[in-house]
Design a protein around this motif. Structure first.
Motif, PDB file in Angstrom:
ATOM      1  N   LEU A   1       7.750  29.446 -24.975  1.00 47.44           N
ATOM      2  CA  LEU A   1       7.558  29.916 -23.602  1.00 47.44           C
ATOM      3  C   LEU A   1       6.843  28.903 -22.714  1.00 47.44           C
ATOM      4  O   LEU A   1       7.122  28.808 -21.518  1.00 47.44           O
ATOM      5  CB  LEU A   1       6.775  31.238 -23.615  1.00 47.44           C
ATOM      6  CG  LEU A   1       7.494  32.437 -24.268  1.00 47.44           C
ATOM      7  CD1 LEU A   1       6.557  33.628 -24.341  1.00 47.44           C
ATOM      8  CD2 LEU A   1       8.756  32.781 -23.492  1.00 47.44           C
ATOM      9  N   PHE A   2       5.894  28.144 -23.277  1.00 50.08           N
ATOM     10  CA  PHE A   2       5.026  27.300 -22.444  1.00 50.08           C
ATOM     11  C   PHE A   2       5.067  25.817 -22.822  1.00 50.08           C
ATOM     12  O   PHE A   2       4.239  25.042 -22.348  1.00 50.08           O
ATOM     13  CB  PHE A   2       3.574  27.797 -22.533  1.00 50.08           C
ATOM     14  CG  PHE A   2       3.418  29.243 -22.169  1.00 50.08           C
ATOM     15  CD1 PHE A   2       3.575  29.674 -20.859  1.00 50.08           C
ATOM     16  CD2 PHE A   2       3.127  30.188 -23.135  1.00 50.08           C
ATOM     17  CE1 PHE A   2       3.442  31.006 -20.525  1.00 50.08           C
ATOM     18  CE2 PHE A   2       2.983  31.530 -22.815  1.00 50.08           C
ATOM     19  CZ  PHE A   2       3.146  31.944 -21.508  1.00 50.08           C
ATOM     20  N   GLY A   3       6.014  25.423 -23.685  1.00 53.43           N
ATOM     21  CA  GLY A   3       6.052  24.039 -24.140  1.00 53.43           C
ATOM     22  C   GLY A   3       6.197  23.027 -23.024  1.00 53.43           C
ATOM     23  O   GLY A   3       5.574  21.967 -23.050  1.00 53.43           O
ATOM     24  N   GLY A   4       7.009  23.327 -22.015  1.00 59.20           N
ATOM     25  CA  GLY A   4       7.206  22.389 -20.914  1.00 59.20           C
ATOM     26  C   GLY A   4       5.924  22.108 -20.155  1.00 59.20           C
ATOM     27  O   GLY A   4       5.634  20.957 -19.804  1.00 59.20           O
ATOM     28  N   TRP A   5       5.140  23.142 -19.892  1.00 60.33           N
ATOM     29  CA  TRP A   5       3.872  22.947 -19.187  1.00 60.33           C
ATOM     30  C   TRP A   5       2.887  22.144 -20.043  1.00 60.33           C
ATOM     31  O   TRP A   5       2.182  21.275 -19.544  1.00 60.33           O
ATOM     32  CB  TRP A   5       3.266  24.309 -18.835  1.00 60.33           C
ATOM     33  CG  TRP A   5       4.075  25.096 -17.846  1.00 60.33           C
ATOM     34  CD1 TRP A   5       5.115  24.638 -17.088  1.00 60.33           C
ATOM     35  CD2 TRP A   5       3.918  26.483 -17.518  1.00 60.33           C
ATOM     36  NE1 TRP A   5       5.618  25.646 -16.299  1.00 60.33           N
ATOM     37  CE2 TRP A   5       4.906  26.784 -16.541  1.00 60.33           C
ATOM     38  CE3 TRP A   5       3.054  27.487 -17.937  1.00 60.33           C
ATOM     39  CZ2 TRP A   5       5.036  28.062 -15.990  1.00 60.33           C
ATOM     40  CZ3 TRP A   5       3.189  28.753 -17.398  1.00 60.33           C
ATOM     41  CH2 TRP A   5       4.170  29.044 -16.438  1.00 60.33           C
ATOM     42  N   ILE A   6       2.865  22.469 -21.331  1.00 56.23           N
ATOM     43  CA  ILE A   6       1.918  21.790 -22.219  1.00 56.23           C
ATOM     44  C   ILE A   6       2.239  20.301 -22.305  1.00 56.23           C
ATOM     45  O   ILE A   6       1.340  19.462 -22.377  1.00 56.23           O
ATOM     46  CB  ILE A   6       1.934  22.439 -23.617  1.00 56.23           C
ATOM     47  CG1 ILE A   6       1.498  23.904 -23.523  1.00 56.23           C
ATOM     48  CG2 ILE A   6       1.024  21.689 -24.576  1.00 56.23           C
ATOM     49  CD1 ILE A   6       1.674  24.685 -24.820  1.00 56.23           C
ATOM     50  N   ALA A   7       3.532  19.958 -22.302  1.00 51.52           N
ATOM     51  CA  ALA A   7       3.926  18.556 -22.457  1.00 51.52           C
ATOM     52  C   ALA A   7       3.331  17.672 -21.372  1.00 51.52           C
ATOM     53  O   ALA A   7       2.989  16.507 -21.628  1.00 51.52           O
ATOM     54  CB  ALA A   7       5.452  18.440 -22.451  1.00 51.52           C
TER      55      ALA A   7
ATOM     56  N   THR B   1      10.592  12.168 -19.869  1.00 54.70           N
ATOM     57  CA  THR B   1       9.923  12.389 -21.150  1.00 54.70           C
ATOM     58  C   THR B   1       9.497  13.843 -21.286  1.00 54.70           C
ATOM     59  O   THR B   1       9.655  14.461 -22.348  1.00 54.70           O
ATOM     60  CB  THR B   1       8.693  11.466 -21.280  1.00 54.70           C
ATOM     61  OG1 THR B   1       9.110  10.100 -21.174  1.00 54.70           O
ATOM     62  CG2 THR B   1       7.991  11.679 -22.608  1.00 54.70           C
ATOM     63  N   ALA B   2       8.949  14.417 -20.211  1.00 54.90           N
ATOM     64  CA  ALA B   2       8.498  15.810 -20.247  1.00 54.90           C
ATOM     65  C   ALA B   2       9.667  16.762 -20.470  1.00 54.90           C
ATOM     66  O   ALA B   2       9.547  17.739 -21.227  1.00 54.90           O
ATOM     67  CB  ALA B   2       7.773  16.154 -18.950  1.00 54.90           C
ATOM     68  N   ARG B   3      10.803  16.506 -19.845  1.00 54.77           N
ATOM     69  CA  ARG B   3      11.974  17.383 -20.023  1.00 54.77           C
ATOM     70  C   ARG B   3      12.468  17.349 -21.468  1.00 54.77           C
ATOM     71  O   ARG B   3      12.780  18.387 -22.060  1.00 54.77           O
ATOM     72  CB  ARG B   3      13.095  16.960 -19.069  1.00 54.77           C
ATOM     73  CG  ARG B   3      12.890  17.416 -17.629  1.00 54.77           C
ATOM     74  CD  ARG B   3      14.175  17.271 -16.829  1.00 54.77           C
ATOM     75  NE  ARG B   3      14.609  15.883 -16.738  1.00 54.77           N
ATOM     76  CZ  ARG B   3      14.240  15.039 -15.791  1.00 54.77           C
ATOM     77  NH1 ARG B   3      13.410  15.436 -14.841  1.00 54.77           N
ATOM     78  NH2 ARG B   3      14.691  13.796 -15.776  1.00 54.77           N
ATOM     79  N   LEU B   4      12.532  16.163 -22.037  1.00 54.30           N
ATOM     80  CA  LEU B   4      13.000  16.037 -23.420  1.00 54.30           C
ATOM     81  C   LEU B   4      11.999  16.661 -24.390  1.00 54.30           C
ATOM     82  O   LEU B   4      12.383  17.344 -25.350  1.00 54.30           O
ATOM     83  CB  LEU B   4      13.239  14.566 -23.755  1.00 54.30           C
ATOM     84  CG  LEU B   4      13.751  14.263 -25.164  1.00 54.30           C
ATOM     85  CD1 LEU B   4      15.024  15.052 -25.467  1.00 54.30           C
ATOM     86  CD2 LEU B   4      13.982  12.766 -25.328  1.00 54.30           C
ATOM     87  N   ALA B   5      10.695  16.446 -24.137  1.00 53.77           N
ATOM     88  CA  ALA B   5       9.671  17.038 -25.001  1.00 53.77           C
ATOM     89  C   ALA B   5       9.754  18.557 -24.976  1.00 53.77           C
ATOM     90  O   ALA B   5       9.593  19.220 -26.011  1.00 53.77           O
ATOM     91  CB  ALA B   5       8.280  16.571 -24.564  1.00 53.77           C
ATOM     92  N   ALA B   6      10.007  19.143 -23.806  1.00 56.57           N
ATOM     93  CA  ALA B   6      10.127  20.602 -23.697  1.00 56.57           C
ATOM     94  C   ALA B   6      11.296  21.113 -24.529  1.00 56.57           C
ATOM     95  O   ALA B   6      11.196  22.167 -25.187  1.00 56.57           O
ATOM     96  CB  ALA B   6      10.293  21.002 -22.236  1.00 56.57           C
ATOM     97  N   ALA B   7      12.415  20.391 -24.523  1.00 55.87           N
ATOM     98  CA  ALA B   7      13.573  20.801 -25.332  1.00 55.87           C
ATOM     99  C   ALA B   7      13.253  20.733 -26.826  1.00 55.87           C
ATOM    100  O   ALA B   7      13.630  21.624 -27.603  1.00 55.87           O
ATOM    101  CB  ALA B   7      14.772  19.917 -25.005  1.00 55.87           C
ATOM    102  N   LEU B   8      12.548  19.685 -27.232  1.00 55.24           N
ATOM    103  CA  LEU B   8      12.171  19.561 -28.643  1.00 55.24           C
ATOM    104  C   LEU B   8      11.192  20.656 -29.050  1.00 55.24           C
ATOM    105  O   LEU B   8      11.231  21.146 -30.188  1.00 55.24           O
ATOM    106  CB  LEU B   8      11.554  18.185 -28.906  1.00 55.24           C
ATOM    107  CG  LEU B   8      12.461  16.969 -28.691  1.00 55.24           C
ATOM    108  CD1 LEU B   8      11.720  15.690 -29.032  1.00 55.24           C
ATOM    109  CD2 LEU B   8      13.731  17.082 -29.520  1.00 55.24           C
ATOM    110  N   LEU B   9      10.323  21.061 -28.143  1.00 54.38           N
ATOM    111  CA  LEU B   9       9.342  22.098 -28.469  1.00 54.38           C
ATOM    112  C   LEU B   9       9.992  23.460 -28.656  1.00 54.38           C
ATOM    113  O   LEU B   9       9.455  24.308 -29.382  1.00 54.38           O
ATOM    114  CB  LEU B   9       8.263  22.157 -27.384  1.00 54.38           C
ATOM    115  CG  LEU B   9       7.257  21.015 -27.429  1.00 54.38           C
ATOM    116  CD1 LEU B   9       6.361  21.039 -26.193  1.00 54.38           C
ATOM    117  CD2 LEU B   9       6.408  21.091 -28.686  1.00 54.38           C
TER     118      LEU B   9
END
Length: 448
Positions: free
Chosen positions: A326-332, A346-354
């Protein structure tokens, strides 16, 4: 179980925070520095596995010695001493390997600039390795005595020390030039040394613990205990190497896709690793509780301890899965500076991985706790084989297929890792169910 587990969980989190602090500081320094430190950190932890596994053998050994009761003071001292000797013997060859970190990364196809920075980071980080492993052995001894508080106190001190050291050594000041990634490695090494010294001091000052004289006659060679340490610890090291190695290889695959993929992978791994510290601590508590009951010959208590630990680990990881999804994108974004080039991508890709990391949280927690319970039975060889099958035979090949022929890129790699974790979790739980009910433990009953 909770009384023993929560200090171990917090100790793991504070120790994890040492590398997390490096990641946060270096991420704000630049994407290149963050990617280099990630590659170096993955190589370091893969090489660390033999020493770490040998140090972790102290936990089941001291727990079962304590459970048997008779002569446990001398026996536990011999267990810890054997772990120290084993760690010392494994340190030098690992240091020689890590000294060639840049050459190894170049041979693995990494970009020359990233490999050079990563090599510098590893050469600064590796000096704290034996101190960290000795700390792990002492932590296992304290868990067997069900007095984990001292390790927690010292770990909190370590993270408080690491923050100013990172500020000082990475950015420079007080006559020290800016050292960048090298400064982060030096800071972590100094913190590991300080934590080992602090824990030894607290043990020496504690009325109950000082009677063990942990460093008494440390020079005495104990062949039988050293052999037992190797028999238990090397498969633990093998399991860790297989798990750490698959994530390290995943980081190398990200390196083939570019610095942004490596940085996004780094963020996702850091967050997934942070939540993993909780079931890891519960698994350490399970090792101690199962080991104590096994040493005392109480099958029912050992079985009960393992299942209670599994329920606690699964419950927490179900909660953490919801948070990451639910909150991975914000945390990244907490790891990135919006002013740096490539931060948004980088943040968009990290959110997808999370999102994928959130899906495998439950499996990751269950396999960590189940392996901890099995260690309490001194069962380490078969779990290593199960981990090898799940991670390398099933999970990683699937991830590579999804990433390249399948066109999913970094997300495909992580889906493969998730499948491997689910498979290992199921196999570990099946193994625990069989051994905890079988003839491995005696049926003699004692009060829990």
């Amino acid at each position: 179980m909770l009384v023993l587990a929560w200090p171990l969980v917090l100790t793991n989190l504070t120790q994890f925070a040492l590398t997390l602090t490096d990641t946060v500081f270096l991420g704000r320094l630049g994407t290149q520095e963050l990617a280099a430190a990630t590659l170096g950190m993955n190589l370091f932890f893969a090489a660390l596995a033999p020493c770490f596994g040998l140090a972790m053998a102290a936990a089941p050994m001291t727990a079962q010695t304590r459970g048997r009761g008779h002569g446990f003071v001398r026996g536990m001292r011999r267990d810890v001493r054997a772990a120290f000797w084993a760690v010392a013997g494994a340190t030098l060859p690992i240091w020689l390997l890590l000294w060639q970190a840049e050459a190894l990364l170049l041979a693995l196809g990494q970009q020359p600039a990233l490999a050079a920075l990563a090599g510098d980071y590893v050469r600064a980080l590796m000096w704290g390795m034996p101190c960290f492993c000795a700390f792990v052995a002492l932590r296992g001894f304290l868990a067997a005595e069900q007095r984990p508080g001292a390790a927690l106190v010292v770990s909190c001190f370590g993270i408080l020390l690491n923050i100013p050291l990172n500020l000082w050594l990475i950015h420079g000041g007080l006559g020290v030039p800016p050292l960048g990634v090298v400064g982060a490695g030096i800071a972590s090494s100094l913190c590991n040394l300080a934590m080992l010294a602090g824990l030894l001091l607290l043990i020496a000052r504690d009325r109950h613990l000082r009677r063990f004289r942990i460093l008494g006659r440390w020079w005495r060679f104990d062949a039988s205990r050293l052999k037992e340490t190797a028999v238990i610890g090397l498969p633990i090291a093998g399991s860790m190497l297989l798990e750490i190695g698959v994530f390290a290889f995943a980081a190398l695959v990200m390196g083939w896709m570019g610095a942004l993929a490596v940085a996004a992978h780094a963020i996702a791994v850091q967050l997934a690793s942070a939540t993993f510290m909780v079931p890891m601590g519960i698994g350490q508590a399970a090792t101690a509780r199962v080991g104590l009951a096994t040493g005392a010959g109480d099958r029912a208590a050992a079985e009960r301890a393992g299942w209670v630990a599994l329920a606690l680990g699964a419950g927490f990881m179900a909660f953490s899965a919801a948070l990451l999804i639910l909150f991975g994108g914000w945390i990244a974004w907490g790891f990135l500076d919006a002013a740096n080039p490539g931060a948004a991508e980088t943040a968009r890709l990290a959110a997808a991985l999370l999102v994928v990391a959130g899906l495998f949280q439950l499996a990751d927690g269950v396999q960590a706790v189940a392996s901890g319970a099995l260690r309490g039975l001194k069962d380490t060889r078969v779990p290593m084989l199960l981990a090898g099958f799940g991670y390398w035979v099933a999970g990683l090949p699937l991830g590579l297929l999804l990433a390249f022929p399948g066109g999913l890129g970094p997300v495909g790699v992580w889906i493969g890792l998730a499948v491997g974790l689910f498979l290992v979790a199921g196999l570990m739980t099946w193994r625990w169910r069989g051994l905890s009910r079988g003839d491995r433990l005696t049926a003699r009953r004692r009060p829990a």
